[in-house]
Design a protein around this motif. Structure first.
Motif, PDB file in Angstrom:
ATOM      1  N   PRO A 197     -52.932  56.029  33.822  1.00 56.47           N
ATOM      2  CA  PRO A 197     -52.103  55.526  35.591  1.00 56.47           C
ATOM      3  C   PRO A 197     -51.356  56.238  35.236  1.00 56.47           C
ATOM      4  O   PRO A 197     -51.613  56.571  37.130  1.00 56.47           O
ATOM      5  CB  PRO A 197     -51.358  54.116  34.918  1.00 56.47           C
ATOM      6  CG  PRO A 197     -51.501  54.216  33.359  1.00 56.47           C
ATOM      7  CD  PRO A 197     -51.899  55.010  32.183  1.00 56.47           C
ATOM      8  N   ALA A 198     -50.916  57.277  34.792  1.00 58.06           N
ATOM      9  CA  ALA A 198     -49.948  57.915  35.386  1.00 58.06           C
ATOM     10  C   ALA A 198     -49.930  59.644  34.546  1.00 58.06           C
ATOM     11  O   ALA A 198     -50.085  59.469  33.928  1.00 58.06           O
ATOM     12  CB  ALA A 198     -48.346  57.415  35.589  1.00 58.06           C
ATOM     13  N   PHE A 199     -49.136  60.346  35.543  1.00 54.34           N
ATOM     14  CA  PHE A 199     -48.891  62.059  34.990  1.00 54.34           C
ATOM     15  C   PHE A 199     -47.523  62.306  34.878  1.00 54.34           C
ATOM     16  O   PHE A 199     -46.660  61.640  35.733  1.00 54.34           O
ATOM     17  CB  PHE A 199     -50.049  62.471  34.868  1.00 54.34           C
ATOM     18  CG  PHE A 199     -49.427  62.814  36.537  1.00 54.34           C
ATOM     19  CD1 PHE A 199     -49.568  63.548  36.812  1.00 54.34           C
ATOM     20  CD2 PHE A 199     -50.196  61.986  37.809  1.00 54.34           C
ATOM     21  CE1 PHE A 199     -48.711  64.731  38.207  1.00 54.34           C
ATOM     22  CE2 PHE A 199     -50.312  62.346  39.153  1.00 54.34           C
ATOM     23  CZ  PHE A 199     -49.825  63.386  39.070  1.00 54.34           C
ATOM     24  N   LEU A 242     -56.130  66.995  35.601  1.00 51.24           N
ATOM     25  CA  LEU A 242     -56.969  65.312  36.106  1.00 51.24           C
ATOM     26  C   LEU A 242     -57.821  65.717  38.056  1.00 51.24           C
ATOM     27  O   LEU A 242     -58.929  64.974  37.321  1.00 51.24           O
ATOM     28  CB  LEU A 242     -55.910  64.755  36.377  1.00 51.24           C
ATOM     29  CG  LEU A 242     -54.586  64.371  35.120  1.00 51.24           C
ATOM     30  CD1 LEU A 242     -53.860  63.378  35.803  1.00 51.24           C
ATOM     31  CD2 LEU A 242     -55.730  63.736  34.142  1.00 51.24           C
ATOM     32  N   ALA A 243     -57.634  66.551  38.373  1.00 47.55           N
ATOM     33  CA  ALA A 243     -57.877  66.292  39.690  1.00 47.55           C
ATOM     34  C   ALA A 243     -59.458  67.053  39.494  1.00 47.55           C
ATOM     35  O   ALA A 243     -61.163  66.541  39.389  1.00 47.55           O
ATOM     36  CB  ALA A 243     -57.898  67.121  41.135  1.00 47.55           C
ATOM     37  N   LEU A 258     -45.152  59.930  36.644  1.00 45.66           N
ATOM     38  CA  LEU A 258     -43.877  59.973  35.860  1.00 45.66           C
ATOM     39  C   LEU A 258     -42.787  60.462  35.953  1.00 45.66           C
ATOM     40  O   LEU A 258     -42.624  61.625  35.396  1.00 45.66           O
ATOM     41  CB  LEU A 258     -44.334  59.058  34.709  1.00 45.66           C
ATOM     42  CG  LEU A 258     -43.282  58.733  34.052  1.00 45.66           C
ATOM     43  CD1 LEU A 258     -43.293  57.263  33.882  1.00 45.66           C
ATOM     44  CD2 LEU A 258     -44.421  58.181  31.901  1.00 45.66           C
ATOM     45  N   PRO A 259     -41.585  60.184  35.679  1.00 42.17           N
ATOM     46  CA  PRO A 259     -40.063  61.380  36.717  1.00 42.17           C
ATOM     47  C   PRO A 259     -40.124  61.582  34.237  1.00 42.17           C
ATOM     48  O   PRO A 259     -40.280  61.062  34.032  1.00 42.17           O
ATOM     49  CB  PRO A 259     -39.152  60.294  36.722  1.00 42.17           C
ATOM     50  CG  PRO A 259     -39.634  59.056  37.831  1.00 42.17           C
ATOM     51  CD  PRO A 259     -41.029  58.653  36.839  1.00 42.17           C
ATOM     52  N   TYR A 260     -39.384  62.907  34.356  1.00 42.34           N
ATOM     53  CA  TYR A 260     -39.706  63.522  33.701  1.00 42.34           C
ATOM     54  C   TYR A 260     -38.640  62.942  32.188  1.00 42.34           C
ATOM     55  O   TYR A 260     -38.795  62.164  31.607  1.00 42.34           O
ATOM     56  CB  TYR A 260     -38.938  64.967  33.557  1.00 42.34           C
ATOM     57  CG  TYR A 260     -38.800  65.145  32.119  1.00 42.34           C
ATOM     58  CD1 TYR A 260     -39.818  65.404  31.126  1.00 42.34           C
ATOM     59  CD2 TYR A 260     -37.351  65.578  31.663  1.00 42.34           C
ATOM     60  CE1 TYR A 260     -39.641  66.504  30.474  1.00 42.34           C
ATOM     61  CE2 TYR A 260     -37.051  65.917  30.401  1.00 42.34           C
ATOM     62  CZ  TYR A 260     -37.946  66.327  29.037  1.00 42.34           C
ATOM     63  OH  TYR A 260     -37.755  66.683  28.404  1.00 42.34           O
TER      64      TYR A 260
END
Length: 344
Positions: A197-199, A242-243, A258-260
């Protein structure tokens, strides 16, 4: 046409399996060193000679090397977390010494030692790094990277003793035979299964696994003794990866970054639980998160120029990997029985 017998260590792994298949295509007689209890999915049905043994067993390694013209030392203990880190050094350093000792004693003509771009320096400059970039202070934060650097240096030390060693440093291979799968392969699988859902904002150098295998054979034929060669292709941010994969799958890529620090906290907690409670590898290893802090961008121009390293488009690498994962049940299937990634 490659004549003579070649030994491949790590043949049951991702890169090793691709090296074995390419050697067989080129007409080589192939022997593989396999641990007795290791899964053999990647070599089942292949016309190879099995040599049973462990890298940590000096005598078993010597028997496997005997009679081989070339040795491709691909095997490694590739983990970002280990309950006992000494296991990584036993395989990646001591095991490498055993291979090089055996090659020297048995008169092997050429040794290709598989290292990693993790031993190549990362610069603060925006330009990609190459074989000459010095290691930055504090860059080797994991036992895996430290053990691989020590193994690489141990292998190169044998050049002064008359052994023809060439080192290759693959970046992030993508393609078939990624049985575990690797962290990069896991990104593709998780995305296809709707579990990403996030990266995080990071980047990798992506290369087709077959090109990496080709780089090994080219290093054996054309590589300069004592040199290192980065086997890579295209630098891509994770968002770009991802694209590209999303375009193949026919679905939008995740948009939540997602923040580091949040990822770091998850990795620290998950790793602590593994160390203190479960004693099993964490789902999110702290070292993997730390690696994501920097974009791992590299320049493979030296391997392209001196070896003739192929540069297969990454779109093909992603398609080949997804096809392989789909055929082997890693990906969800649609109601028509076709892999979900292919039903577009």
């Amino acid at each position: 046409m490659m004549t003579g017998r070649a030994l491949v260590t790590g043949a049951t792994g991702f890169v090793g399996a691709n090296v074995v298949r390419l050697l067989l295509e080129r007409g080589a007689e192939v022997r593989v060193l396999v641990r007795p209890g290791s899964p053999r999915t990647n070599v089942d049905g292949l016309p190879v000679e099995l040599a049973l043994g462990d890298l940590r067993d000096r005598d078993a390694v010597r028997r496997a090397v005997r009679g081989c013209r070339r040795v491709f030392h691909v095997a490694a203990d590739y983990r970002f977390w280990a309950r006992d880190p000494r296991e990584l050094y036993a395989s990646n350093v001591d095991g490498t010494v055993h291979v090089m000792d055996a090659c020297l004693a048995e008169g092997v003509e050429r040794v290709v030692h598989t290292s990693t771009v993790g031993t190549v320096g990362l610069s603060a400059l925006p330009t990609p790094c190459d074989e000459t970039t010095p290691l930055a202070r504090g860059q080797l934060t994991s036992h895996y990277k430290r053990s691989k650097l020590a193994g690489e240096r141990a292998a190169l030390a044998y050049v002064a003793r008359g052994l023809a060693v060439v080192v290759v440093n693959p970046s992030a291979p993508v393609g078939a035979w990624d049985v575990k799968p690797t962290p990069t392969g896991r990104i593709l699988v998780d995305f296809a299964r709707g579990r990403l859902p996030a990266f995080v904002d990071t980047g990798l150098n992506v290369v087709h696994a077959r090109d990496v295998a080709e780089g090994h054979l080219l290093a054996a034929e054309r590589g300069r003794v004592g040199e290192r060669y980065i086997l890579g292709h295209r630098n891509m941010t994770l968002a770009e990866i991802l694209a590209e994969v999303g375009a193949i799958l026919g679905r939008p890529a995740p948009r939540v970054r997602l923040p580091y620090l949040a990822a770091l906290a998850v990795g620290a907690l998950d790793t602590a639980v593994s160390r203190l409670v479960t004693h099993r590898p964490p789902s999110v290893a702290l070292e993997a998160v730390r690696m994501a802090r920097r974009r791992m961008f590299f320049d493979a121009a030296k391997a392209v120029r001196e070896l003739g390293l192929p540069q297969t488009p990454v779109r093909i690498a992603f398609e080949d990997a997804l096809a392989w994962f789909g055929e082997r049940g890693y990906l969800p299937r649609s109601g028509e029985g076709k892999a979900a990634w292919a039903s577009r």
